[in-house]
Design an enzyme around this catalytic site. Structure first.
Site, PDB file in Angstrom:
ATOM      1  CE1 TYR A  73      -3.106 -24.087  10.684  1.00 63.03           C
ATOM      2  CE2 TYR A  73      -0.746 -23.700  10.726  1.00 63.03           C
ATOM      3  CZ  TYR A  73      -2.034 -23.253  10.479  1.00 63.03           C
ATOM      4  OH  TYR A  73      -2.226 -21.978  10.009  1.00 63.03           O
TER       5      TYR A  73
ATOM      6  N   PRO B 231       0.257 -16.512   5.240  1.00 63.38           N
ATOM      7  CG  PRO B 231      -1.730 -16.069   6.383  1.00 63.38           C
ATOM      8  CD  PRO B 231      -1.026 -17.131   5.593  1.00 63.38           C
TER       9      PRO B 231
ATOM     10  CE1 TYR C 172      -4.638 -19.890  15.647  1.00 56.98           C
ATOM     11  CE2 TYR C 172      -5.139 -19.880  13.299  1.00 56.98           C
ATOM     12  CZ  TYR C 172      -5.120 -19.243  14.514  1.00 56.98           C
ATOM     13  OH  TYR C 172      -5.585 -17.947  14.626  1.00 56.98           O
TER      14      TYR C 172
HETATM   15  N1  LIG Z   1      -3.024 -15.741  12.272  1.00 60.46           N
HETATM   16  C1  LIG Z   1      -1.930 -16.379  11.942  1.00 60.46           C
HETATM   17  O1  LIG Z   1      -0.903 -16.231  12.587  1.00 60.46           O
HETATM   18  C2  LIG Z   1      -1.915 -17.296  10.754  1.00 60.46           C
HETATM   19  C3  LIG Z   1      -0.666 -17.682  10.231  1.00 60.46           C
HETATM   20  C4  LIG Z   1      -0.634 -18.520   9.126  1.00 60.46           C
HETATM   21  C5  LIG Z   1      -1.824 -18.952   8.567  1.00 60.46           C
HETATM   22  N2  LIG Z   1      -3.015 -18.556   9.101  1.00 60.46           N
HETATM   23  C6  LIG Z   1      -4.234 -19.048   8.476  1.00 60.46           C
HETATM   24  O2  LIG Z   1      -5.070 -17.939   8.180  1.00 60.46           O
HETATM   25  C7  LIG Z   1      -6.447 -18.328   8.302  1.00 60.46           C
HETATM   26  C8  LIG Z   1      -7.159 -17.365   9.244  1.00 60.46           C
HETATM   27  O3  LIG Z   1      -6.542 -17.413  10.518  1.00 60.46           O
HETATM   28  P1  LIG Z   1      -6.897 -16.379  11.689  1.00 60.46           P
HETATM   29  O4  LIG Z   1      -5.706 -16.268  12.535  1.00 60.46           O
HETATM   30  O5  LIG Z   1      -7.533 -15.168  11.112  1.00 60.46           O
HETATM   31  O6  LIG Z   1      -7.956 -17.243  12.509  1.00 60.46           O
HETATM   32  P2  LIG Z   1      -9.110 -16.760  13.504  1.00 60.46           P
HETATM   33  O7  LIG Z   1      -9.198 -17.820  14.543  1.00 60.46           O
HETATM   34  O8  LIG Z   1      -8.949 -15.344  13.924  1.00 60.46           O
HETATM   35  O9  LIG Z   1     -10.370 -16.846  12.538  1.00 60.46           O
HETATM   36  C9  LIG Z   1     -10.724 -18.048  11.909  1.00 60.46           C
HETATM   37  C10 LIG Z   1     -12.200 -17.977  11.587  1.00 60.46           C
HETATM   38  O10 LIG Z   1     -12.560 -19.229  10.975  1.00 60.46           O
HETATM   39  C11 LIG Z   1     -13.809 -19.609  11.500  1.00 60.46           C
HETATM   40  N3  LIG Z   1     -13.985 -21.056  11.407  1.00 60.46           N
HETATM   41  C12 LIG Z   1     -13.335 -22.014  12.105  1.00 60.46           C
HETATM   42  N4  LIG Z   1     -13.809 -23.223  11.772  1.00 60.46           N
HETATM   43  C13 LIG Z   1     -14.773 -23.021  10.845  1.00 60.46           C
HETATM   44  C14 LIG Z   1     -15.644 -23.875  10.132  1.00 60.46           C
HETATM   45  N5  LIG Z   1     -15.626 -25.202  10.335  1.00 60.46           N
HETATM   46  N6  LIG Z   1     -16.516 -23.335   9.268  1.00 60.46           N
HETATM   47  C15 LIG Z   1     -16.565 -21.997   9.085  1.00 60.46           C
HETATM   48  N7  LIG Z   1     -15.764 -21.122   9.734  1.00 60.46           N
HETATM   49  C16 LIG Z   1     -14.887 -21.636  10.604  1.00 60.46           C
HETATM   50  C17 LIG Z   1     -13.782 -19.153  12.945  1.00 60.46           C
HETATM   51  O11 LIG Z   1     -15.096 -19.040  13.494  1.00 60.46           O
HETATM   52  C18 LIG Z   1     -13.072 -17.829  12.850  1.00 60.46           C
HETATM   53  O12 LIG Z   1     -13.972 -16.747  12.679  1.00 60.46           O
HETATM   54  C19 LIG Z   1      -6.430 -19.775   8.779  1.00 60.46           C
HETATM   55  O13 LIG Z   1      -6.580 -20.635   7.670  1.00 60.46           O
HETATM   56  C20 LIG Z   1      -5.060 -19.929   9.397  1.00 60.46           C
HETATM   57  O14 LIG Z   1      -4.616 -21.263   9.382  1.00 60.46           O
HETATM   58  C21 LIG Z   1      -3.087 -17.737  10.186  1.00 60.46           C
END
Ligand SMILES: NC(=O)c1ccc[n+]([C@@H]2O[C@H](COP(=O)([O-])OP(=O)(O)OC[C@H]3O[C@@H](n4cnc5c(N)ncnc54)[C@H](O)[C@@H]3O)[C@@H](O)[C@H]2O)c1
Length: 249
Positions: free
Chosen positions: A155, A185, A94
């Site tokens: 995004y 989330p 993101y």
């Molecule tokens: N954390 C938030 O606030 C939030 C809110 C809404 C949605 N989300 C969604 O939840 C999901 C997880 O988010 P998060 O905050 O845990 O993210 P994070 O950055 O903590 O973890 C994301 C993981 O995805 C992996 N990744 C990234 N690109 C990749 C690829 N090309 N191939 C394989 N792995 C890959 C990264 O190495 C990382 O370990 C995402 O889809 C995000 O868009 C998160």
């Protein structure tokens, strides 16, 4: 009603080294699933936590936006475990860019990691799921689809795409005993968010929710456990926002 996940289910979770991915792995493992932890980075800590808790898991390092690498994931799962019951498409990025700064390469990268990956991983494991005659697919979307935040048009496009893909795919796989749902989330304290979003902005989002506290990775896992479990068999094509009541669909 007792919510259940059958003990021998194999669950593939992408982005398993990250905050929400790790929490999903731990929750599904605690319910008896064998975990396939997929990430661009070696999901060492996730595997360590699962092993320490006595759960069976394997790790696969792969870029889930890449066709060949996702096909390899599918082959590895077939060779090493022989089945795939659950797929959680959680990997995502993101980066923030206003439209004036957003170039085509970044747009395509965000769409590839957040949306192409969901399609590619489905293609990689769907044959195995069909053979098993049972499947649960969950695609991660985001609370941002309901927010007026600047700098996230790419995004938001990817996360609205996840909802569209979920709705369409549900029709194509229902006859094989497979359901497909999306989960959104709220802003949650994961490594990705903590490094990119100031604490004040996290607090601001939390105040827009009905439940006024900053989200934690664990806040979505109960919803995902339900949607990947035995009892959700009549729920498909849906989007559930586990976001403290921020978004009303
Ligand atoms: N954390 C938030 O606030 C939030 C809110 C809404 C949605 N989300 C969604 O939840 C999901 C997880 O988010 P998060 O905050 O845990 O993210 P994070 O950055 O903590 O973890 C994301 C993981 O995805 C992996 N990744 C990234 N690109 C990749 C690829 N090309 N191939 C394989 N792995 C890959 C990264 O190495 C990382 O370990 C995402 O889809 C995000 O868009 C998160």
């Amino acid at each position: 009603m007792m919510l259940t996940t059958r003990q021998d289910r194999v669950a593939v979770v992408t982005g398993a080294a990250g905050g929400i991915g790790q929490a999903i792995c731990r929750q599904l493992a605690a319910r008896g699933a064998v975990i396939v932890a997929v990430d661009l980075n070696e999901p060492t800590e996730t595997l360590r936590l699962l092993e320490a808790a006595g759960h069976q898991s394997i790790g696969i390092q792969a870029d889930v936006s890449d066709l060949d690498q996702t096909l390899h994931v599918g082959e590895e799962v077939r060779d090493r475990l022989g089945r795939c019951d659950i797929l959680v498409n959680n990997a995502g990025i993101y980066p923030r860019y206003d439209i004036d700064e957003l170039d085509h390469a970044t747009w395509r990268r965000v769409l590839a990691v957040n949306l192409d990956s969901q399609f590619l991983m489905v293609k990689a494991v769907l044959p195995l799921m069909k053979e098993g005659g049972w499947g649960r697919i969950v695609n991660l979307t985001s609370n941002s689809i309901g927010l007026a935040s600047p700098g996230v048009s790419h995004y938001m496009a990817s996360k609205m795409g996840a909802i569209g893909f979920t709705r369409g795919l549900a029709n194509d796989v229902a006859a094989f005993g497979i359901t497909v749902n999306a989960v959104g989330p709220t802003m949650s304290r994961t490594p990705g968010i903590v490094s990119a979003v100031p604490d004040a902005a996290q607090q601001h989002i939390s105040q827009l929710q009905a439940i006024k506290r900053v989200g934690e990775p664990e806040d979505v896992v109960g919803t995902i456990a339900f949607l990947t479990g035995e009892d959700s068999y009549f729920v498909t094509g849906q989007t559930i926002m586990a976001d403290g009541g921020l978004t009303r669909l």
